[in-house]
Design an enzyme around this catalytic site. Structure first.
Site, PDB file in Angstrom:
ATOM      1  N   HIS A  16     -15.767 -77.708 -29.492  1.00 59.47           N
ATOM      2  CA  HIS A  16     -15.797 -76.811 -30.675  1.00 59.47           C
ATOM      3  C   HIS A  16     -14.416 -76.790 -31.315  1.00 59.47           C
ATOM      4  CE1 HIS A  16     -17.465 -73.032 -32.728  1.00 59.47           C
ATOM      5  NE2 HIS A  16     -16.302 -73.303 -33.305  1.00 59.47           N
ATOM      6  N   HIS A  18     -12.099 -76.862 -35.217  1.00 55.35           N
ATOM      7  CA  HIS A  18     -11.957 -76.885 -36.680  1.00 55.35           C
ATOM      8  C   HIS A  18     -10.743 -77.739 -37.015  1.00 55.35           C
ATOM      9  CE1 HIS A  18     -14.850 -73.565 -37.340  1.00 55.35           C
ATOM     10  NE2 HIS A  18     -14.442 -73.212 -36.128  1.00 55.35           N
ATOM     11  N   LYS A 102     -24.766 -76.991 -36.975  1.00 55.50           N
ATOM     12  CA  LYS A 102     -24.101 -75.700 -36.734  1.00 55.50           C
ATOM     13  C   LYS A 102     -24.757 -74.610 -37.573  1.00 55.50           C
ATOM     14  CE  LYS A 102     -21.035 -72.731 -35.290  1.00 55.50           C
ATOM     15  NZ  LYS A 102     -19.635 -72.621 -35.636  1.00 55.50           N
ATOM     16  N   HIS A 139     -23.155 -69.863 -34.066  1.00 54.84           N
ATOM     17  CA  HIS A 139     -22.189 -68.759 -34.161  1.00 54.84           C
ATOM     18  C   HIS A 139     -23.009 -67.493 -33.964  1.00 54.84           C
ATOM     19  CE1 HIS A 139     -18.434 -66.763 -35.724  1.00 54.84           C
ATOM     20  NE2 HIS A 139     -19.315 -65.775 -35.696  1.00 54.84           N
ATOM     21  N   HIS A 177     -18.456 -70.161 -28.450  1.00 55.53           N
ATOM     22  CA  HIS A 177     -17.360 -69.191 -28.254  1.00 55.53           C
ATOM     23  C   HIS A 177     -17.857 -67.813 -27.815  1.00 55.53           C
ATOM     24  CE1 HIS A 177     -18.592 -68.340 -32.355  1.00 55.53           C
ATOM     25  NE2 HIS A 177     -17.906 -69.326 -32.888  1.00 55.53           N
ATOM     26  N   ASP A 250     -12.401 -73.796 -30.228  1.00 60.36           N
ATOM     27  CA  ASP A 250     -12.510 -73.091 -31.519  1.00 60.36           C
ATOM     28  C   ASP A 250     -11.135 -72.973 -32.172  1.00 60.36           C
ATOM     29  OD1 ASP A 250     -13.752 -71.903 -33.668  1.00 60.36           O
ATOM     30  OD2 ASP A 250     -13.908 -69.921 -32.747  1.00 60.36           O
TER      31      ASP A 250
HETATM   32  O1  DOR Z   1     -12.123 -67.075 -36.012  1.00 64.48           O
HETATM   33  C1  DOR Z   1     -12.832 -67.937 -36.499  1.00 64.48           C
HETATM   34  N1  DOR Z   1     -12.348 -68.876 -37.324  1.00 64.48           N
HETATM   35  N2  DOR Z   1     -14.126 -67.947 -36.215  1.00 64.48           N
HETATM   36  C2  DOR Z   1     -14.979 -68.775 -36.813  1.00 64.48           C
HETATM   37  O2  DOR Z   1     -16.128 -68.705 -36.521  1.00 64.48           O
HETATM   38  C3  DOR Z   1     -14.526 -69.690 -37.871  1.00 64.48           C
HETATM   39  C4  DOR Z   1     -13.127 -70.000 -37.720  1.00 64.48           C
HETATM   40  C5  DOR Z   1     -12.520 -70.673 -38.930  1.00 64.48           C
HETATM   41  O3  DOR Z   1     -13.116 -71.609 -39.456  1.00 64.48           O
HETATM   42  O4  DOR Z   1     -11.416 -70.271 -39.322  1.00 64.48           O
HETATM   43 ZN    ZN Z   2     -15.498 -72.107 -34.781  1.00 62.74          ZN
END
Ligand code: DOR
Ligand code: ZN
Length: 348
Positions: A16, A18, A102, A139, A177, A250
């Site tokens: 997971h 980003h 997702k 999520h 998460h 995450d």
């Molecule tokens: O804290 C978070 N940031 N939770 C998420 O689900 C998305 C993520 C983000 O893309 O910044």
């Molecule tokens: Zn995430």
């Protein structure tokens, strides 16, 4: 008993992550590529990645941003919307462009405005995915504004996740998460088709961290950290040896100026020391013998992929988390526990 000072495990994956795009992608990707062989890349760009063609183009941008010596494979995901094209999604899975879909409930988090407003609207897509064996990554937070922010995960289980699994018992689901003992118990109560990722920040901090000596925007993420008993339940789950829990950082970078703002956005950027911090958690729990399963074996097993062939070694050596990571153009992003001591290091 002699203390463990080195640990060698199969090359791990981050299930997971980003990565963003453009200059931010270039700034953050090397930290993940140095530690992980593969990562599930979240599709919540703006606009989101909703088609196989967009995922392929994003995959190519990620590959082009890799350091020259890196060996790293991005595993792409599709952002589920109310009007998702089931054919494009399952074809993208069959051709290897998509690894998973997702689900962001609309309004749940960063760039979730395009998300699903009503599960009834995507049932047809989810049925096709269940037949194809394509995982749904969730999520798991209720978005009803009447639900307390600290209860959103538990309410999501009752109102959305349990009914979904009852309706589609063959659907593979990763509860992403997780932050509560409710989620741990739920995952353990269901069959092999339900697993969960656990971040290193939810294993390390509880909700006090948000308010220690003032408001701490770099400790703010969604789902928000919960009370201490929940953190302890997560630590117990990941170190238990259960195949149902695996590593998903995450890591979610945001520009410093977007975090340290009147309305700071959600996301903790853990990539610079995530693997090292996970090793510390397993060490503190006297469970280093279960670290490889969590970091390198349980995830591939759930996704039906082979574990990585290579290995990585971590050693118990004092270090420091970087203070800031520079982003081209003058910005910066602050890592989780920036400037704090590290107990474990990755050996090159
Ligand atoms: O804290 C978070 N940031 N939770 C998420 O689900 C998305 C993520 C983000 O893309 O910044
Ligand atoms: Zn995430």
């Amino acid at each position: 008993m002699t203390e463990t000072t080195d640990i060698t495990i199969r090359h791990p994956d981050d299930w997971h992550l980003h990565l963003r795009d453009g200059d931010m992608l270039k700034a953050v990707l090397p930290f993940t590529a140095r530690r992980f062989a593969r990562a599930i890349v979240m599709p919540n760009l703006d606009p989101p990645v909703t088609t196989a063609a967009a995922a392929e183009a994003y995959r190519d941008r990620i590959t082009a941003a890799l350091p020259a010596d890196a060996s790293f494979t991005p595993l792409m995901t599709c952002y589920l919307t109310d009007d998702a094209d089931a054919g494009d999604i399952v074809d993208g899975f069959a051709t290897g462009i998509f690894t998973a879909v997702k689900l962001f409930p609309a309004g749940a988090t960063t760039n979730s405005a395009y998300g699903v407003t009503d599960m009834g609207k995507v049932l047809g897509v989810l049925e096709r995915m269940a037949s194809a064996g394509m995982p749904l990554l969730v999520h798991g937070e209720a978005t009803d504004p009447g639900v307390d922010v600290f209860d959103r995960e538990a309410v999501f289980i009752d109102r959305t996740l349990a009914p979904l699994l009852d309706r589609l018992p063959g659907l593979k689901v990763v509860f992403e998460h997780i932050t509560t003992s409710d989620a741990v118990d739920f995952v353990l109560s269901r069959g092999d088709n339900l697993a969960a990722t656990v971040t290193v920040h939810h294993l390390t901090i509880n909700r006090n961290a948000l308010f220690e000596a003032g408001i701490n925007p770099h400790m703010y993420c969604l789902p928000v950290a919960k009370r201490e008993p929940h953190r302890l339940a997560l630590r117990k789950a990941v170190t238990s040896g259960s195949v149902k829990f695996f590593l998903g950082t995450d890591s979610a970078p945001h520009a410093l100026t977007a975090k340290e703002a009147a309305c700071g956005c959600a996301g903790i950027f853990s990539a610079p020391a995530a693997l090292e911090h996970y090793a510390q958690v397993f060490d503190e729990e006297n469970a280093l013998d279960h670290f490889e399963a969590f970091a390198s074996l349980n995830g591939p097993k759930f996704y039906g992929l082979a574990p990585n062939e290579g290995q990585i070694t971590l050693t118990k050596t004092a270090g420091t988390v970087p203070d800031n990571v520079a982003v081209k153009g003058g910005g910066a992003v602050k890592p989780f526990l920036a400037g704090q001591p590290l107990e474990w290091a990755v050996v090159d």
